[in-house]
Every structure is written in structure tokens, then in C-alpha cells.
Design an enzyme around this catalytic site. Sequence first.
Site, PDB file in Angstrom:
ATOM      1  N   GLU A  41      -1.403  -9.198  -7.034  1.00  0.00           N
ATOM      2  CA  GLU A  41      -0.216  -9.469  -6.210  1.00  0.00           C
ATOM      3  C   GLU A  41       0.092 -10.966  -6.112  1.00  0.00           C
ATOM      4  O   GLU A  41       0.797 -11.400  -5.200  1.00  0.00           O
ATOM      5  CB  GLU A  41      -0.430  -8.887  -4.814  1.00  0.00           C
TER       6      GLU A  41
ATOM      7  N   SER B 241       0.812  -3.314  -2.766  1.00  0.00           N
ATOM      8  CA  SER B 241       2.118  -3.412  -3.413  1.00  0.00           C
ATOM      9  C   SER B 241       2.361  -2.277  -4.401  1.00  0.00           C
ATOM     10  O   SER B 241       3.017  -2.450  -5.426  1.00  0.00           O
ATOM     11  CB  SER B 241       2.273  -4.768  -4.126  1.00  0.00           C
TER      12      SER B 241
ATOM     13  N   TYR C  76      10.317  -5.368  -4.336  1.00  0.00           N
ATOM     14  CA  TYR C  76      10.512  -6.816  -4.348  1.00  0.00           C
ATOM     15  C   TYR C  76      11.688  -7.332  -5.172  1.00  0.00           C
ATOM     16  O   TYR C  76      12.154  -8.441  -4.948  1.00  0.00           O
ATOM     17  CB  TYR C  76       9.233  -7.506  -4.871  1.00  0.00           C
TER      18      TYR C  76
ATOM     19  N   ARG D 212       0.443  -4.435   9.330  1.00  0.00           N
ATOM     20  CA  ARG D 212       1.540  -3.469   9.201  1.00  0.00           C
ATOM     21  C   ARG D 212       0.954  -2.124   8.808  1.00  0.00           C
ATOM     22  O   ARG D 212       0.181  -2.039   7.850  1.00  0.00           O
ATOM     23  CB  ARG D 212       2.536  -3.943   8.130  1.00  0.00           C
TER      24      ARG D 212
ATOM     25  N   ASP E  91       1.372   1.784   7.577  1.00  0.00           N
ATOM     26  CA  ASP E  91       2.279   2.631   6.799  1.00  0.00           C
ATOM     27  C   ASP E  91       2.016   4.107   7.075  1.00  0.00           C
ATOM     28  O   ASP E  91       0.853   4.542   7.126  1.00  0.00           O
ATOM     29  CB  ASP E  91       2.117   2.355   5.307  1.00  0.00           C
TER      30      ASP E  91
ATOM     31  N   GLU F  50      -2.018   3.789   5.109  1.00  0.00           N
ATOM     32  CA  GLU F  50      -2.823   2.579   4.941  1.00  0.00           C
ATOM     33  C   GLU F  50      -2.363   1.518   5.924  1.00  0.00           C
ATOM     34  O   GLU F  50      -1.338   1.673   6.598  1.00  0.00           O
ATOM     35  CB  GLU F  50      -2.727   2.044   3.514  1.00  0.00           C
TER      36      GLU F  50
ATOM     37  N   ASN G 217      -1.900  -2.827   6.163  1.00  0.00           N
ATOM     38  CA  ASN G 217      -1.831  -4.092   5.434  1.00  0.00           C
ATOM     39  C   ASN G 217      -2.121  -5.219   6.405  1.00  0.00           C
ATOM     40  O   ASN G 217      -1.386  -5.422   7.370  1.00  0.00           O
ATOM     41  CB  ASN G 217      -0.438  -4.273   4.827  1.00  0.00           C
TER      42      ASN G 217
ATOM     43  N   GLY H 235       3.546  -8.715   3.370  1.00  0.00           N
ATOM     44  CA  GLY H 235       4.477  -9.589   2.679  1.00  0.00           C
ATOM     45  C   GLY H 235       5.403 -10.312   3.641  1.00  0.00           C
ATOM     46  O   GLY H 235       5.770  -9.792   4.693  1.00  0.00           O
TER      47      GLY H 235
END
Length: 323
Positions: A18, A150, A220, A259, A261, A275, A277, A281
Site C-alpha cells: 500500500e 486496501s 482510490y 475505522r 468495516d 475488519e 483499520n 487512509g
Amino acid sequence: MSSQFGKVGVLFGGRSAEREVSKMSGNGVVQALQHRGIDAHLFDTGERSLAELAAEKFDRVFIALHGRYGEDGTMQGALEQMHIPYTGPGVMASAIAMDKVMSKRVWQSAGLPTPRFVVLNAAEASSEQLHQLPDALGLPLMLKAPHEGSTIGISKVVSVDAIQSGFDLCAKYDETVLAEEFISGRELTVPVLGRGSKAYALPIVEIRAPEGNYDYQNKYFTDDTQYLCPAPLDDALTQKIQALAVQAYNALDCRGWARVDFMLRTVDNEPLLLEINTSPGMTGHSLVPMSAKATGISYEEICNTILESATLDLHPTKNWTSV
């Protein structure tokens, strides 16, 4: 006051798959901090050594690294050794959160909902084991490289014939392959800030990707993905999902920010944890700034808030003597 932070390093780039996304995040963060008068400097951990990092004498760092060697506890451990406060969760929480298998196991032990799964050794899994996956998880199913982010190393398998190729893709990125039940429903994500009893969720973001394919490109580099924030959910369901996000965050002992998900299952409107994070990002397409904006918090302000939370797991002990 911007001077309270001293000299700030923004760690970005790194050596993971990433890297390019991290470079975008780091550039955004350093510009935001500098615009607020903070003495912030970029530091590419993929090109410069830990010795150089120590020599910079940063008073604190903002971790804008994604993936291995930055989000997985390794960099956090190095920063602990150097006594440099850093953003995001500590060593253990970062390591567990980076491992999708271990985070799911912790959530299961805490009674939190996550899709059914099977763990396979990438080097040793037999053809028979692969072909038994639909019996355990149904079809379609998901195959994931559990230490990547990602959406790197992820395959949606719709037939038995496609299992081997999906498995081989995951095995390129990881020594372990996570096979997971496919959840048909709405894709949601929830930023969480703070720590322990003071942790709180920001507005939920719903992600509607072209043909439901929220892959690396659609994350992205295109404008085809729709983001709805706050997500169009009734108040009770919104509160339930936000509370579950905070529970998932605290179960892994996260701090600072992260964050979470989810998939919101169509058949019963139940949220399931996918998951977490721990260094999300911060690009122009990223979801934490989007969620913060929905509450009136600017990109610069959320960067400042995250930087304020920088700390260490273990604070240096004065007058230490060996026993």
C-alpha cells in the site's frame, strides 16, 4: 496552539503493498498540519532508516503508513523504544487488528458478530481442503490475504472451479489464506476516535461501488463509487452499528483512531464485522475525513485531533534500576 506539538514527523510511504496510497495520505496530512502552523515534516520509512528517524528528534509522529511495517505493530514497537509518541493504537492492538484472522477470533470471544470463516495454510492447503470450502461457507465465498489492506489479495469466488485461482492470488501476498462467508448486503464503515469509555463513533459511511466491487481501483482512482454519509439508515439501526463499532474497537484495545468495516446483511438487517483499520487512509477519496466532514469537522481539524491523541503504550520510568 500549534507549538504544543513541537517537531512533528509524518511517517508515510513505507515498504508495504500500500506504499502508493500511503504517500497520498502522508502528503495530505503534512499539508494540513503545516497549514495550521505545525512544524510537520514528511519521513518516508521505505527509504530512510530507523537511525535517521531517531536522529530527526521528532517530538511526536503522525503515522500515515498503511499495511505491513507501519500499521502492524512493528513501527509502533520501534517508536516505543525511541520514546516518540505516535498516533493510533499501540503495539498489540495494531498487530491484532492487522491480522484479520486474529481480530475475528477476538471479536468472536467477545460475542461480537463476524462472518463464518476457515483459515488455510497457503503452502500446505490441499486441493481437497479447498473444494470443501463451499460445504462449510457456501457460494459465493471470499478469499482474503489476512495481513493486507486496501482490498489487496482478495477474491470473490462464485464457483468451485474458481477456488484454486483465488487461493493462488491470496497466497502471493500471505502465508495464510482466510476463507470467509460471503455476505450479501450493504457495505458500511465507521470511524472511531478516543479510548476506552471515551471512545465514540463518527457518522456511518455507506459505500456503493460499481457492481458492488469496491476494489483497489474503485477505492482510490475513480469517481464511480458512491459514498453516502451519513448512511441512509434509521436512527435505531444507526445507533446499533455505531455502538458495535465502538465495542469492536475496544475489544482490540484500540486508541486514538481507527475505522471499522461492516456488511449489513440484506436478509435480516444485521451488521457483521469484517475488519478494523488502525491507520486508515487520508487521501482525497478516504472515508474518515468524509465522515468527519458530515459533522462539520474539516480535514485539517481531524488531522489535528488525531495528532493530539499521540501517545505511548509504555511511558519511560524515572530512576529505573535493574533488579
